[in-house]
Design a protein around this motif. Structure first.
Motif, mmCIF file in Angstrom:
data_model
loop_
_atom_site.group_PDB
_atom_site.id
_atom_site.type_symbol
_atom_site.label_atom_id
_atom_site.label_comp_id
_atom_site.label_asym_id
_atom_site.label_seq_id
_atom_site.Cartn_x
_atom_site.Cartn_y
_atom_site.Cartn_z
ATOM 1 N N VAL A 155 68.133 22.565 24.537
ATOM 2 C CA VAL A 155 68.437 23.260 23.538
ATOM 3 C C VAL A 155 69.453 24.234 23.488
ATOM 4 N N ASP A 157 72.007 27.055 24.675
ATOM 5 C CA ASP A 157 72.255 28.536 24.979
ATOM 6 C C ASP A 157 73.318 29.113 24.706
ATOM 7 N N SER A 203 66.151 17.902 17.073
ATOM 8 C CA SER A 203 67.380 17.753 17.365
ATOM 9 C C SER A 203 67.124 16.325 17.441
ATOM 10 N N GLY A 236 71.736 21.377 17.331
ATOM 11 C CA GLY A 236 70.947 22.713 18.183
ATOM 12 C C GLY A 236 70.910 22.221 19.537
ATOM 13 N N ASP A 546 75.534 36.542 16.242
ATOM 14 C CA ASP A 546 74.342 35.537 15.271
ATOM 15 C C ASP A 546 75.355 35.154 14.395
ATOM 16 N N THR A 571 72.208 30.257 6.821
ATOM 17 C CA THR A 571 71.421 30.611 7.918
ATOM 18 C C THR A 571 70.598 28.845 8.087
ATOM 19 N N PRO A 573 68.512 27.056 10.596
ATOM 20 C CA PRO A 573 67.000 27.335 11.720
ATOM 21 C C PRO A 573 66.636 26.868 13.323
ATOM 22 N N TRP A 574 67.313 25.915 13.469
ATOM 23 C CA TRP A 574 67.228 25.191 13.802
ATOM 24 C C TRP A 574 68.869 26.131 15.433
ATOM 25 N N TRP A 575 69.185 26.629 14.996
ATOM 26 C CA TRP A 575 70.148 27.770 15.333
ATOM 27 C C TRP A 575 69.380 29.147 15.662
ATOM 28 N N GLN A 576 68.373 29.303 16.145
ATOM 29 C CA GLN A 576 67.723 30.376 16.241
ATOM 30 C C GLN A 576 68.447 31.423 15.429
ATOM 31 N N ASN A 577 68.442 30.930 13.655
ATOM 32 C CA ASN A 577 68.366 31.509 12.427
ATOM 33 C C ASN A 577 70.244 32.349 12.496
ATOM 34 N N ARG A 578 70.933 31.384 12.593
ATOM 35 C CA ARG A 578 72.313 32.390 13.433
ATOM 36 C C ARG A 578 72.349 31.370 11.369
#
Length: 585
Positions: A155, A157, A203, A236, A546, A571, A573-578
């Motif tokens: 995933v 980072d 992913s 992601g 972000d 937004t 979701p699989w980008w930690q909501n970036r």
């Protein structure tokens, strides 16, 4: 006295040639082999004596080419290979493998995948590169030339992701807003696709989808994407999984996963206008994906591109006639079950919408008369062709001109005024009850088209128009073969191909949604056009806390993107909501 034999049907093609080169050939053959004079040979073919004399002069001088030389199969030109040919040769003489040469060409701005590099090397007479017993640190003895310094798939980072990264696939990220709009994570949860301890299910699916959107021919060619940050970012991940991991994941799935995924996807497509629930008219067709080996497990099916039966995996597709988008695919089919695939699709659509399709339009070989009877019992209307048997042809030949009526179809072209004869109640061998039969001429075919239907209410013109439009599903299948390499058989195992064709349906839905945002000028653009003009755009990825900002390089079609709705600020979701933003250089 011997009576001259009556010429066989079709003899007029030879006795009265129409093509100019055929007329020239027949005139010259008569002069050289039958002993006719110049005037007699010319008169037979419709030439004056002087024109015939000129024809003879050009033939004897070698300036007349009557037959085109046979062409080799496959693409006639390969500009990418031609541009890189000299550089590929130079790099091989330095001892680089196909993997290393492909990576070097990509860095130099003349990208060529490893398959193309291998073909160039073979054409230039180079053999396979044999590594010594002590290979360089950057290569693996198992796979010569592979860069083992790439990070393991994990995933993303974002803290470790560089603040700025150049990519040749910045346009690939244009698909993300529509993936979010379709709520891909929810679709994957509904399907029950499994994840692993390292990589989540979303992913895995996005990694496989990246191959479709980039036109990568096979999973084994994923190496061509490993060095580009955009491909991993789409999924992601820090980097896409390698080919062995992707192949292993696909074998963990079942047809039940694909069935549930398509049901959830179709609901989203209906809510977003990519498919219609009320009209519910569908075109159905099979497509055989040919297997080039000799696997005895695979059954033989008719392959149109080969005009013969060959070992292949049979796939089935359904297209919504209202939007011309594919809504269903299945490759878990055998000869024993293929006739009932129309029933399986009806069950699928009832799961999606709560009711059966309104009408199914199909070729005569899609199913049997007995299954058509089941459709009628369910209240599903159908339109299909009837095979022209000897008795049916006798009936057709007995019809006079006054038995037909001319209708006008609402479409451009020379075949928009066909003539139709209708029989309101016709019995079939294995069909319970009667069907309505239309014998249609003037659709551009030599023999009449015979359409049968259980719909007694639809008007004749509407029915003929509806069936004439069935050809669009063949166009749609040709498009996904071109853009998503659907004819590159991913495996000899049907369930693995099943995932492959479902990903084609998803990829086509994404590009259809993207095409709708490009404006009316792209309403009929094919997926490969969208890929070439937009998804293959290079650019820069900027990581700012972000927000991920994708700067697209200027190209000829950049003004189209500027005027379209890019849905910047999505937004993910699989980008930690970036958030994802787009801008232009």
């Amino acid at each position: 006295m011997r009576v001259a034999a009556k010429p066989a049907p079709g003899a007029e093609y030879f006795t009265a040639p129409r093509h100019p080169n055929q007329r020239r050939y027949e005139a010259l053959r008569a002069y050289f082999t039958e002993g006719l004079t110049v005037a007699e040979a010319g008169d037979r073919a419709g030439y004056t004596r002087s024109a015939m004399a000129s024809l003879l002069r050009d033939f004897r001088a070698g300036r007349l080419e009557l037959f085109a030389p046979p062409g080799r199969p496959g693409p006639k030109t390969a500009p990418a290979k031609d541009r890189a040919r000299i550089r590929v040769t130079e790099l091989r003489r330095e001892g680089l493998s196909v993997y290393e040469i492909s990576a070097r060409l990509r860095a130099e701005g003349t990208p060529l995948n490893r398959t193309g590099v291998g073909q160039v090397l073979a054409e230039e007479g180079f053999g396979r590169l044999l590594r010594g017993p002590a290979p360089a640190a950057s290569t693996s003895p198992a796979t010569s030339g592979r860069d083992t310094q790439l990070p393991r798939a994990a995933v993303m980072d974002f803290a470790a992701f560089p603040a700025r990264a150049d990519t040749r696939l910045a346009g690939l990220l244009l698909a993300i807003p529509d993936l979010v709009s379709l709520d891909l994570p929810a679709l994957i949860r509904a399907a029950g696709y499994p994840g692993t301890s390292v990589i989540p299910a979303v992913s895995w699916l996005l990694s496989l989808l990246a191959l479709k959107l980039t036109g990568t021919r096979r999973v084994s060619h994923v190496d061509d994407l490993l060095g580009d940050p955009a491909s991993g970012l789409l999924a992601g991940l820090a980097v896409l999984p390698k080919k062995s991991a992707l192949t292993d994941y696909s074998y963990r799935l079942s047809h039940d996963h694909q069935r549930k995924f398509l049901a959830a996807l179709d609901k989203k497509m209906i809510s977003s206008g990519l498919a219609t629930a009320d009209e519910a008219v569908f075109d159905l067709d099979f497509h055989a994906v040919m297997h080039w080996g000799h696997d005895p497990v695979l059954e033989k099916h008719y392959v149109p591109t080969r005009s013969q039966r060959a070992r292949s995996v049979l796939t089935f597709f359904a297209q919504d006639t209202g939007t011309h988008n594919l809504v269903y695919a299945n490759a878990d089919i055998s000869k024993a079950t293929q006739n009932r695939e129309v029933i399986a699709f009806c069950d699928h659509w009832k799961t999606v919408c709560g009711h059966d399709p309104k009408m199914l339009i199909m070729d005569q070989k899609v199913t049997t008369q007995a299954v058509l009877g089941e459709l009628d019992a369910r209240g599903v209307k159908f339109a299909t062709l009837r095979m022209r048997s000897a008795s049916l042809m006798k009936h057709i030949n007995s019809l006079a001109s006054k038995d037909y009526k001319t209708i006008t179809l609402d479409r451009a072209g020379p075949h928009n005024r066909p003539r139709v004869h209708e029989d309101p109640a016709v019995t079939l061998t294995s069909y319970p009850g009667t069907v309505r039969q239309l014998i249609v001429t003037g659709l551009g075919r030599d023999a009449p088209t015979v359409i049968i239907t259980n719909d007694s209410q639809i008007k004749t013109r509407a029915l003929v128009t509806q069936y004439a439009r069935r050809m669009t599903i063949e166009q749609r299948l040709a498009e996904i073969i071109q853009a998503f390499c659907a004819d590159a058989l991913s495996s000899a195992v049907n369930l693995n191909v099943d995932l492959d064709v479902v990903l084609c349906v998803l990829a086509q839905a994404l590009l259809a949604a993207f095409r709708n945002r490009l404006g009316p000028g792209y309403a009929t653009a094919t997926p490969d056009t969208i890929q070439r003009r937009f998804l293959e755009t290079a650019g820069t990825i900027i990581n700012d806390d972000d927000t991920i900002t994708v700067t697209l390089n200027r190209r000829a079609y950049s003004p189209v993107l500027r005027q379209s709705e890019l849905r910047t600020g999505t937004t993910v979701p699989w980008w930690q909501n970036r958030r994802l933003r787009f801008q232009f250089s």
